[in-house]
Enzyme design. Structure first.
Site, PDB file in Angstrom:
ATOM      1  N   GLY A  68       0.890  -1.319   0.012  1.00  0.00           N
ATOM      2  CA  GLY A  68       0.079   0.081  -0.046  1.00  0.00           C
ATOM      3  C   GLY A  68       0.785   1.212   0.006  1.00  0.00           C
ATOM      4  O   GLY A  68       0.544   2.263   0.402  1.00  0.00           O
ATOM      5  N   HIS A 128      11.241   0.536   0.066  1.00  0.00           N
ATOM      6  CA  HIS A 128      11.070  -0.748   0.472  1.00  0.00           C
ATOM      7  C   HIS A 128      12.045  -1.469   1.058  1.00  0.00           C
ATOM      8  O   HIS A 128      12.032  -2.664   1.199  1.00  0.00           O
ATOM      9  CB  HIS A 128      10.668  -1.600  -1.176  1.00  0.00           C
ATOM     10  N   ARG A 150       1.092  -5.392   5.836  1.00  0.00           N
ATOM     11  CA  ARG A 150      -0.205  -5.692   5.164  1.00  0.00           C
ATOM     12  C   ARG A 150      -0.071  -7.118   5.470  1.00  0.00           C
ATOM     13  O   ARG A 150       0.875  -8.041   5.398  1.00  0.00           O
ATOM     14  CB  ARG A 150      -0.244  -5.306   3.846  1.00  0.00           C
ATOM     15  N   TYR A 213      -2.354  -1.756   6.272  1.00  0.00           N
ATOM     16  CA  TYR A 213      -3.065  -1.645   5.200  1.00  0.00           C
ATOM     17  C   TYR A 213      -4.382  -1.851   5.744  1.00  0.00           C
ATOM     18  O   TYR A 213      -5.337  -0.842   5.439  1.00  0.00           O
ATOM     19  CB  TYR A 213      -2.605  -2.650   4.170  1.00  0.00           C
ATOM     20  N   PHE A 249      -9.594   4.937  -2.939  1.00  0.00           N
ATOM     21  CA  PHE A 249      -9.096   4.097  -4.080  1.00  0.00           C
ATOM     22  C   PHE A 249      -9.679   4.648  -5.326  1.00  0.00           C
ATOM     23  O   PHE A 249      -9.241   4.698  -6.354  1.00  0.00           O
ATOM     24  CB  PHE A 249      -9.264   2.676  -3.850  1.00  0.00           C
ATOM     25  N   ARG A 269      -5.343  -1.920  -8.983  1.00  0.00           N
ATOM     26  CA  ARG A 269      -5.879  -2.941  -9.547  1.00  0.00           C
ATOM     27  C   ARG A 269      -7.289  -3.177  -8.801  1.00  0.00           C
ATOM     28  O   ARG A 269      -8.208  -2.976  -9.425  1.00  0.00           O
ATOM     29  CB  ARG A 269      -5.139  -4.218  -9.378  1.00  0.00           C
ATOM     30  N   GLY A 271      -7.434  -2.686  -4.856  1.00  0.00           N
ATOM     31  CA  GLY A 271      -7.176  -2.081  -3.418  1.00  0.00           C
ATOM     32  C   GLY A 271      -8.092  -2.713  -2.295  1.00  0.00           C
ATOM     33  O   GLY A 271      -8.751  -1.916  -1.524  1.00  0.00           O
TER      34      GLY A 271
END
Length: 313
Positions: A68, A128, A150, A213, A249, A269, A271
């Site tokens: 996310g 990341h 997440r 998330y 989103f 895509r 969410g």
């Protein structure tokens, strides 16, 4: 490389073109035992990153791929705009003479860091990377970090679709093939469970706030309010609602052409939550449940993930 390689749009486009001419085996390279995409990350950049000078007021977002990060990036950049007395989304928040830098600190070439020294505070930095691979100065300055996590089954599911839609990453003929690589540490940015385990060592630090998330999905307004409080950014009710609306989103997908170009169709895509139920077999569920128990269950981050709620059929 020219300067445009460090602005998000041009960099992304050129990386896509470069990736399209590479063999699947050439799309990733290993640095200190972890794989990274070869068209957006470079060994010389990682080396230079070691001496990067963080600032105490940098606003840092850390999250594994497909956790996310783009969603929270929207929230954080809007909050920074508010802290600078600007209206999120207005032209006043964009300096036309200063093209937008790639927010992910490990992406781009060496010249990017020189430009970052000239940016006004607070700077927004995303990553990341695992904590041990971040610049030491981030922890020395005690800069605040928002750690986004997440549930691992949805991370794997989203990563699978992302890999198959993005030329920068190796694609997969089957979900089974992807799942095998995900569970055997063959993903860009490394193993997610090891990522969680390493960040868990920092979870009790005062300068780190962990958010999931799923909790942002459950209550966006409360999450935005808590994030703003953590970074010391006062919000009016009107500003709070604006940030929540702009980071929905639906809103981000609608504006994705402007914010991410053709890349937006790949990024945004579904969410949602629990999409993993459409892919995981019983055997795969058991394998991931065991991996979770082995690496992260019982830890602060493991409890925060509410695994039984989000990852049990």
């Amino acid at each position: 490389m020219e300067k445009s390689m460090n602005t998000s749009d041009d960099f992304r486009d050129k990386a896509m073109i470069a990736a399209s001419s590479k063999h699947r085996d050439e799309l990733l390279f290993s640095y200190k035992g972890i794989l990274y995409p070869s068209t957006i990350c470079y060994p010389e950049t990682f080396k230079a990153l070691e001496s990067f000078e963080a600032r105490r007021d940098d606003v840092i977002l850390a999250g594994y791929p497909k956790s996310g990060s783009n969603w929270l990036s929207q929230i954080l950049t809007d909050l920074i705009a508010i802290s600078q007395k600007k209206t999120p989304g207005s032209e006043s928040t964009v300096n036309a003479e200063e093209p937008r830098l790639i927010p992910f600190i490990e992406m781009g070439n060496l010249e990017k860091y020189e430009r970052m020294t000239k940016l006004p505070s607070p700077r927004f930095i995303a990553t990341h990377l695992r904590p041990e691979n971040l610049p030491k100065s981030i922890f020395k300055t005690n800069a605040k970090i928002l750690l986004l996590i997440r549930n691992p089954k949805d991370v794997a599911t989203s990563y699978y679709h992302f890999s198959n839609g993005l030329p920068l990453l190796p694609s997969y003929e089957t979900w089974e093939d992807f799942f095998t690589d995900f569970m055997t540490k063959k993903m860009a940015w490394g193993c997610y469970f090891e990522y969680l385990s390493e960040w868990n060592k920092y979870a009790d630090k005062e300068n780190i706030m962990t958010i999931t998330y799923e909790e942002v999905k459950e209550n966006p307004a409360l999450s935005v309010k808590n994030i703003a409080t953590f970074f010391g950014i006062p919000l009016t009710e009107e500003q709070l609602q604006l940030v929540v609306e702009r980071s929905s989103f639906q809103s981000m997908k609608k504006n994705s052409d402007k914010t991410h170009g053709s890349f937006g169709n790949i990024l945004f895509r579904k969410g949602g939550v629990s999409d993993w139920k459409n892919l995981f077999t019983e055997d795969q569920n058991e394998k991931m449940d065991r991996a979770f128990e082995e690496h992260i269950a019982g830890t602060k981050l493991g409890k925060k993930l509410k695994y039984d709620l989000y990852c049990k059929a």
